[in-house]
Enzyme design. Sequence first.
Site, PDB file in Angstrom:
ATOM      1  N   ASP A  11       7.389  -1.306  -0.138  1.00 35.43           N
ATOM      2  CA  ASP A  11       6.535  -0.655   0.855  1.00 35.43           C
ATOM      3  C   ASP A  11       7.302   0.351   1.715  1.00 35.43           C
ATOM      4  OD1 ASP A  11       6.077  -3.401   0.136  1.00 35.43           O
ATOM      5  OD2 ASP A  11       4.395  -3.514   1.521  1.00 35.43           O
TER       6      ASP A  11
ATOM      7  N   ASP B 114       7.938  -0.885   9.486  1.00 38.60           N
ATOM      8  CA  ASP B 114       6.546  -0.431   9.509  1.00 38.60           C
ATOM      9  C   ASP B 114       6.242   0.677  10.508  1.00 38.60           C
ATOM     10  OD1 ASP B 114       5.439  -2.048   7.452  1.00 38.60           O
ATOM     11  OD2 ASP B 114       5.504  -3.777   8.786  1.00 38.60           O
TER      12      ASP B 114
END
Length: 395
Positions: free
Chosen positions: A175, A111
């Site tokens: 993602d 992330d």
Amino acid sequence: MKLFITGFLGALLWCGCKSSSLNADTGLQYCLRQASKTLTKLEDTVNYPRSIASGSKEWRYVNYRDWTSGFWPGILWYAYAYSKDEKWKDAADKYSKGLFPLVDSSAIDHDLGFQLYCSVGNGYLLTKNSSYKRVLLRAADSLAGLYNPKVGTILSWPRNVPGTDWPLRHNTIMDNMINLELLFWASKNGGSQKLYDIAVNHALVTMHNQFRPDYSSFHVVVYDTATGKKIKAITHQGYNDNSLWARGQAWAIYGYTMVYRETKDLRFLDFAQKVTDIYLERLPKDLIPYWDFDDPAIPNVTRDASAAAVVASALLELSTLLTDKGKAEKYYDKAVGMLMELSSERYQSRNVNDAFLLHSTGHKPNGSEVDASIIYADYYYIEAILRLKNISSKQ
């Protein structure tokens, strides 16, 4: 992110929607009014707004380590890009710098791209601040440390997530495609060529292993860490392992559009269209997806405005990259239609709360952030409107 930091002159109509009187400036001014409410309530804290539950008016705040922390400063940078008002720049700088400690230790998951490129990356594009550049380069090297050359992808979750069998297995989630932009940027701004190669390899391996024959995506693929062999494909946030989770497909559309922009490799342009077309084919008439296209309870299930915002932004960019004018016009018109629906009273938060949008779905299997206002929906919504404005200014 690169398409709209300049060229914000004029009150430009939202093209493709003849019956609407809305224009891009109206949408952006709405976003700034809503963001001002949140900024006022934050006062002198360095808390990061994440979501507002259905029926609530209050943001749930998180600290700088949360995966969503980069979206609030990213919104502030977009507000500055549009308005040129120093108040937005000062606030964006403050909240971006609050994320700098993320590079003081090794990456704990994929992330870092969401956290730092959406925030500090936007800041660097607008200001060329050398401290931002240093942080981004360190972040890219840290993210690259999660790359497994045997597999050819970046490890998404170096922790125990159900079904991933870590640490015996290597996992990659859809993602992660978005976070490749950090690596591409770094490779062109003082970083190693290796960063570029990692990003390309990740995109290729994901393309070959994380999609069904119809180009719908699996959320998670689990690989053998030692051999690189694909073991299984599962979901973490979708309805089941074989369903099409809306935001997962949105990440794919956005990710492969970005990879083509950065590489000019026609394989990625072709693939971006294929993953887009299956998504568009399965949309309801109002163009806002149900949280998972295969939930058997449709139509009595929640929508996901965040997926719609991600796709709208991606399709606006994709429309500028195509030589097929008919296909480009189709994608552009669909994106505008999505934005028009998101900008209606059905989806704008307005006086309900201080966010931009209602009706996003975060993690429905866990009962988390269901039918909520979520910060990343707002981020991609304002990004999409800025892209629309910039495209319109060049027509």
